[in-house]
Design an enzyme around this catalytic site. Structure first.
Site, PDB file in Angstrom:
ATOM      1  N   HIS A 188      28.496 117.901  32.986  1.00 47.50           N
ATOM      2  CA  HIS A 188      29.395 117.473  31.913  1.00 47.50           C
ATOM      3  C   HIS A 188      30.685 118.299  31.893  1.00 47.50           C
ATOM      4  CE1 HIS A 188      30.622 115.671  28.187  1.00 47.50           C
ATOM      5  NE2 HIS A 188      30.647 116.835  27.576  1.00 47.50           N
ATOM      6  N   ASP A 208      26.604 114.358  35.269  1.00 43.92           N
ATOM      7  CA  ASP A 208      26.706 114.002  33.857  1.00 43.92           C
ATOM      8  C   ASP A 208      26.325 112.532  33.751  1.00 43.92           C
ATOM      9  OD1 ASP A 208      27.285 113.550  31.203  1.00 43.92           O
ATOM     10  OD2 ASP A 208      29.383 114.163  31.323  1.00 43.92           O
ATOM     11  N   SER A 215      35.228 115.956  26.518  1.00 42.29           N
ATOM     12  CA  SER A 215      34.131 115.892  25.567  1.00 42.29           C
ATOM     13  C   SER A 215      34.547 115.606  24.125  1.00 42.29           C
ATOM     14  CB  SER A 215      33.310 117.178  25.672  1.00 42.29           C
ATOM     15  OG  SER A 215      32.038 116.994  25.099  1.00 42.29           O
TER      16      SER A 215
END
Length: 141
Positions: free
Chosen positions: A119, A92, A41
């Site tokens: 995610h 995701d 991320s």
């Protein structure tokens, strides 16, 4: 990550070059020789500039739906020879797909999709995540 969440802002991380330098300092201070860089991320803002500048100093790269992949060109990605495992959860549907679209230009990549994971696929499916990661690590030189 400095400057995110409740952490105090850090002027150094305001630019891609500053983030690359910070990560370089961290790896040097830890005495890491050819580490595998795992980048989930928001850490993409640090990992990607480092990868593009110093990919030859990494044994491997494992992006997990990182941000900022669109900030670089296909040509920049094609110049990187670092073995890469692009990893994401199939739930995701936003960031992961964008990251895959950009990161697939890395010439030494393979893809692992974790079924039923979002995610934070490493939290949703930790056993599957570790199996994919360990499989990748075992094939590195």
């Amino acid at each position: 990550i400095p400057g995110y969440g409740d952490s105090p802002p850090a002027e150094m991380v305001g630019t891609a070059q500053g983030r690359r330098i910070l990560l370089d300092h961290v790896l040097q201070e830890l005495g890491m020789q050819r580490p595998v860089l795992v980048s989930p991320s928001m850490s993409g803002r640090f990992a990607l500039p480092f990868l593009l500048a110093h990919g030859d100093r990494l044994a491997g790269f494992v992006p997990i739906a990182p941000v900022a992949t669109k900030d670089y060109t296909a040509e920049q990605y094609r110049a990187v020879q670092t073995p890469t495992l692009i990893l994401y959860g199939d739930h995701d549907t936003g960031l992961a797909r964008q990251a895959l679209q950009n990161l697939q230009h890395l010439p030494e990549h393979r893809v692992a999709v974790l079924t039923g994971a979002g995610h934070a696929c490493y939290l949703d499916k930790p056993e599957d995540f570790h199996q994919a990661l360990l499989g990748f690590l075992s094939q590195l030189k």
